[in-house]
Design a protein around this motif. Structure first.
Motif, PDB file in Angstrom:
ATOM      1  N   CYS A  47       0.853  -1.189   0.000  1.00  0.00           N
ATOM      2  CA  CYS A  47       0.000   0.000   0.000  1.00  0.00           C
ATOM      3  C   CYS A  47       0.891   1.241   0.000  1.00  0.00           C
ATOM      4  CB  CYS A  47      -0.904   0.013   1.221  1.00  0.00           C
ATOM      5  SG  CYS A  47      -2.280  -1.125   1.143  1.00  0.00           S
ATOM      6  N   GLU A  48       0.985   1.880  -1.143  1.00  0.00           N
ATOM      7  CA  GLU A  48       1.796   3.084  -1.291  1.00  0.00           C
ATOM      8  C   GLU A  48       0.887   4.220  -1.735  1.00  0.00           C
ATOM      9  OE1 GLU A  48       4.059   6.077  -1.486  1.00  0.00           O
ATOM     10  OE2 GLU A  48       5.120   4.235  -0.906  1.00  0.00           O
ATOM     11  N   ILE A  49       0.892   5.306  -0.972  1.00  0.00           N
ATOM     12  CA  ILE A  49      -0.029   6.397  -1.266  1.00  0.00           C
ATOM     13  C   ILE A  49       0.376   7.210  -2.497  1.00  0.00           C
ATOM     14  CG2 ILE A  49       1.105   8.164   0.164  1.00  0.00           C
ATOM     15  CD1 ILE A  49      -1.763   8.929   1.122  1.00  0.00           C
ATOM     16  N   ASP A  50       1.680   7.222  -2.802  1.00  0.00           N
ATOM     17  CA  ASP A  50       2.177   8.066  -3.894  1.00  0.00           C
ATOM     18  C   ASP A  50       2.658   7.196  -5.053  1.00  0.00           C
ATOM     19  OD1 ASP A  50       3.290   9.983  -5.528  1.00  0.00           O
ATOM     20  OD2 ASP A  50       4.267  11.073  -3.889  1.00  0.00           O
ATOM     21  N   ASN A  51       1.842   7.080  -6.080  1.00  0.00           N
ATOM     22  CA  ASN A  51       2.188   6.224  -7.214  1.00  0.00           C
ATOM     23  C   ASN A  51       3.442   6.692  -7.938  1.00  0.00           C
ATOM     24  OD1 ASN A  51       1.502   3.958  -8.927  1.00  0.00           O
ATOM     25  ND2 ASN A  51       1.042   5.456 -10.527  1.00  0.00           N
ATOM     26  N   ARG A  52       3.770   7.980  -7.827  1.00  0.00           N
ATOM     27  CA  ARG A  52       4.962   8.484  -8.513  1.00  0.00           C
ATOM     28  C   ARG A  52       6.234   7.877  -7.929  1.00  0.00           C
ATOM     29  NH1 ARG A  52       5.614   9.584 -13.047  1.00  0.00           N
ATOM     30  NH2 ARG A  52       7.057  11.339 -12.823  1.00  0.00           N
ATOM     31  N   VAL A  53       6.239   7.567  -6.646  1.00  0.00           N
ATOM     32  CA  VAL A  53       7.404   6.916  -6.053  1.00  0.00           C
ATOM     33  C   VAL A  53       7.607   5.545  -6.695  1.00  0.00           C
ATOM     34  CG1 VAL A  53       8.426   5.989  -3.938  1.00  0.00           C
ATOM     35  CG2 VAL A  53       7.180   8.153  -3.876  1.00  0.00           C
ATOM     36  N   ILE A  54       6.522   4.807  -6.904  1.00  0.00           N
ATOM     37  CA  ILE A  54       6.606   3.495  -7.547  1.00  0.00           C
ATOM     38  C   ILE A  54       7.106   3.634  -8.982  1.00  0.00           C
ATOM     39  CG2 ILE A  54       5.275   1.491  -8.325  1.00  0.00           C
ATOM     40  CD1 ILE A  54       3.367   2.004  -5.980  1.00  0.00           C
ATOM     41  N   GLU A  55       6.482   4.511  -9.732  1.00  0.00           N
ATOM     42  CA  GLU A  55       6.834   4.675 -11.143  1.00  0.00           C
ATOM     43  C   GLU A  55       8.288   5.100 -11.329  1.00  0.00           C
ATOM     44  OE1 GLU A  55       2.387   6.094 -12.682  1.00  0.00           O
ATOM     45  OE2 GLU A  55       3.951   7.582 -12.285  1.00  0.00           O
ATOM     46  N   LEU A  56       8.729   6.053 -10.526  1.00  0.00           N
ATOM     47  CA  LEU A  56      10.088   6.569 -10.679  1.00  0.00           C
ATOM     48  C   LEU A  56      11.130   5.588 -10.153  1.00  0.00           C
ATOM     49  CD1 LEU A  56       9.305  10.250  -9.675  1.00  0.00           C
ATOM     50  CD2 LEU A  56       9.972   9.457 -11.950  1.00  0.00           C
ATOM     51  N   SER A  57      10.776   4.830  -9.121  1.00  0.00           N
ATOM     52  CA  SER A  57      11.718   3.822  -8.611  1.00  0.00           C
ATOM     53  C   SER A  57      11.952   2.728  -9.647  1.00  0.00           C
ATOM     54  CB  SER A  57      11.198   3.221  -7.306  1.00  0.00           C
ATOM     55  OG  SER A  57      11.171   4.186  -6.278  1.00  0.00           O
TER      56      SER A  57
END
Length: 301
Positions: free
Chosen positions: A114-124
């Motif tokens: 559960c990650e609130i910020d999808n940009r962290v996932i995409e950029l990682s």
């Protein structure tokens, strides 16, 4: 981003009100990406000695050089303390590092991140692929949104909950409050275990003591472990561990890994000896958290 220039070189400089008068600096070779997402400021940069670095709101989250010491310990200490950790919930952990370590446990059948910020996932995925590869395992489900809201609809479902949070600033503040730990208790199965990012013994003892104290009013077993990690301010980070099973002894892993298993899992920090050693606290920390002496084999006092 927060920074300074010294001798013609550009440095990232982490300073904030949580630890006044102290900080850490990492020399920057190149800014890879910088943006303000809906939730936080996200920066990836190439450093001189730590490889790629991820910062959120100007606080170091991970670096390629030493991330494994945190990811392995926050994941494998709780997993190897549980008799059969089939279902695992990760709150935060958008870089994918915890998911990468969790799926190494042979009992794990399902991991929900559960990650609130999808940009962290995409950029990682782009800038930290060796960490984000944890998302490639078919057992991993990604839930983009508020972890608390997700948990309210999934009571008595998970064996282990791992909270991979940033410091109690901004969106992570709620993850250090009593209501959050009460909610996790309801989401856990009867023998359930939680492991949460527990701040630095040298800098954050006030926060640690507060969380540790209210955890003892919720869970029958509460303990504290730590790992070393040079890129974090203070060079050390801890973990608050709680169990619904009164017989849990966190310092005595139920699953002891052989050297061959450690090598097969490509572990660089964790082994069964350091699992136990992580609970041996310096005297000032023992006194602050337990009041009197604590042995490595004790639960809590």
């Amino acid at each position: 981003m927060t920074g300074l220039v010294a001798n013609g070189r550009r440095w990232f400089h982490e300073v904030n009100d949580q630890w006044p008068g102290f900080g850490v600096s990492i020399e920057i070779e190149k800014i890879l990406h910088e943006e303000q997402s809906k939730y936080q400021k996200i920066v990836f940069f190439k450093s001189k000695t730590f490889g790629t670095v991820l910062t959120l709101d100007d606080i170091v989250q991970c670096t390629e050089r030493d991330e494994f010491s945190y990811q392995e310990m926050i994941s494998l200490i709780p997993l190897n303390s549980h008799p059969n950790p089939q279902n695992v919930l990760v709150v935060g952990g958008g870089d994918g590092g915890v998911a990468r370590e969790v799926v190494k446990h042979p009992a794990v059948k399902r991991v929900v991140v559960c990650e609130i910020d999808n940009r962290v996932i995409e950029l990682s995925r782009k800038y930290l692929p060796n960490m984000a590869k944890g998302y490639d395992d078919p057992r991993v489900e990604i839930n983009v949104g508020d972890g608390l809201e997700y948990m309210k609809e999934h009571e008595n479902e998970f064996d282990v909950i791992i909270t991979d949070s940033s410091d109690p600033i901004g969106p992570a503040t709620v993850l250090f409050q009593k209501q959050y730990y009460e909610l996790m208790y309801r989401v856990l199965k009867p023998e359930g275990i939680i492991c949460s990012q527990g701040e630095c013994l040298w800098l954050d003892m006030g926060i640690i003591r507060e969380v540790f104290s209210f955890c003892q009013s919720i869970y029958p077993v509460v303990d504290y472990a730590f790992t070393t990690i040079p890129s974090y301010v203070g060079g050390q980070i801890g973990f608050i561990l709680c169990s619904k099973n009164k017989n849990t002894k966190f310092s005595e892993p139920l699953r002891r890994m052989t050297d061959a298993e450690v090598e097969k899992c490509q572990l660089n920090y964790y082994n069964s000896d350091i699992h136990s050693a992580a609970f041996v606290l310096p005297q000032f920390a023992k006194k602050a958290l337990y009041g009197i002496k604590k042995s490595v084999n004790s639960n809590h006092m």
